[in-house]
Design an enzyme around this catalytic site. Structure first.
Site, mmCIF file in Angstrom:
data_model
loop_
_atom_site.group_PDB
_atom_site.id
_atom_site.type_symbol
_atom_site.label_atom_id
_atom_site.label_comp_id
_atom_site.label_asym_id
_atom_site.label_seq_id
_atom_site.Cartn_x
_atom_site.Cartn_y
_atom_site.Cartn_z
ATOM 1 N N HIS A 1 -4.854 -27.144 -25.184
ATOM 2 C CA HIS A 1 -3.970 -28.257 -24.971
ATOM 3 C C HIS A 1 -2.240 -28.116 -25.042
ATOM 4 C CE1 HIS A 1 -6.843 -30.588 -23.444
ATOM 5 N NE2 HIS A 1 -8.364 -29.756 -24.257
ATOM 6 N N TYR B 1 -13.536 -29.425 -32.166
ATOM 7 C CA TYR B 1 -12.122 -29.906 -32.444
ATOM 8 C C TYR B 1 -11.880 -30.543 -33.702
ATOM 9 C CZ TYR B 1 -10.431 -29.571 -27.643
ATOM 10 O OH TYR B 1 -9.881 -29.310 -26.070
ATOM 11 N N HIS C 1 -10.387 -23.271 -23.871
ATOM 12 C CA HIS C 1 -8.396 -23.727 -23.864
ATOM 13 C C HIS C 1 -7.698 -23.879 -24.938
ATOM 14 C CE1 HIS C 1 -11.361 -27.277 -23.063
ATOM 15 N NE2 HIS C 1 -10.349 -27.992 -23.617
HETATM 16 FE FE FE2 Z 1 -10.179 -30.007 -24.719
#
Ligand code: FE2
Length: 214
Positions: free
Chosen positions: A152, A100, A150
């Protein structure tokens, strides 16, 4: 690069018009309310300067994000199956390596400087939304737990109510089955937050559908 983006948006416009009809026609009572899931720790602290629904390019950077480019699209509907227009849909996710763009992400996988990491758009009158992004990488949480790829999602309605969840991929069944967050959802509802990526010949990308009944 600007030309590429314009061409892409034109293609998408044509594509989505046909798709909306199909999607809404398919909706019937078999759809259940979409399960909500935790927001997680990596909602961006600083939003990127480029804030659109194409996460694969940042402004005028010359390089596109790494990884497989995919489209995620769907409709947002009330529990009475009515489209919700003008809902703000945000997505955020790890880049293709599983990292991230967030100061507290402990993963030491390389960050992709050309990946936008977060994007948003408002639904149209059919409750339709669409994002172009990359397939995220999975990432380790503990020694015996690796999160599956995944995305969000946060949907904000006009009364400021928020709906938050996460979307998974059917091809990651092994990691999905051991994910401590996905597995909080009852087995018979998990398919509501798992999409199947299907190759679209016109877009030359795989497309995943994610309708949210909220
Ligand atoms: Fe996550």
């Amino acid at each position: 690069m600007k030309v590429t983006r314009r061409i892409f948006l034109k293609q998408i416009q044509a594509f989505s018009v046909g798709y909306i009809t199909l999607t809404l026609a398919q909706i019937n009572k078999k759809y259940n309310v979409t399960p909500q899931q935790i927001e997680g720790p990596f909602y961006p602290v600083k939003l990127p300067l480029d804030d659109d629904n194409d996460l694969t390019w940042i402004n005028d950077q010359k390089q596109q994000a790494l990884g497989e480019k995919i489209i995620i699209l769907g409709n947002i509907l009330t529990q009475e199956y009515q489209p919700i227009p003008a809902a703000k849909v945000e997505i955020w996710q790890a880049c293709s390596s599983g990292r991230y763009n967030h100061p507290y992400d402990p993963n030491n996988a390389p960050i992709d400087p050309n990946f936008q990491g977060w994007g948003w758009m408002n639904t149209n009158e059919d409750g339709f939304y669409l994002f172009k992004t990359v397939k995220p990488g999975g990432y380790p949480v503990t020694n015996d737990w690796r999160r599956p790829p995944h995305i969000h999602f946060k949907v904000t309605l006009s009364n400021q109510e928020e709906f938050i969840t996460q979307l998974y991929f059917s091809e990651e069944a092994k990691l999905n089955e051991t994910d401590k967050i996905l597995q909080r959802i009852p087995k018979n509802q998990q398919s509501l937050v798992i999409t199947q990526l299907i190759k679209n010949e016109r877009l030359k990308m795989r497309v995943g559908k994610f309708n949210m009944i909220i």
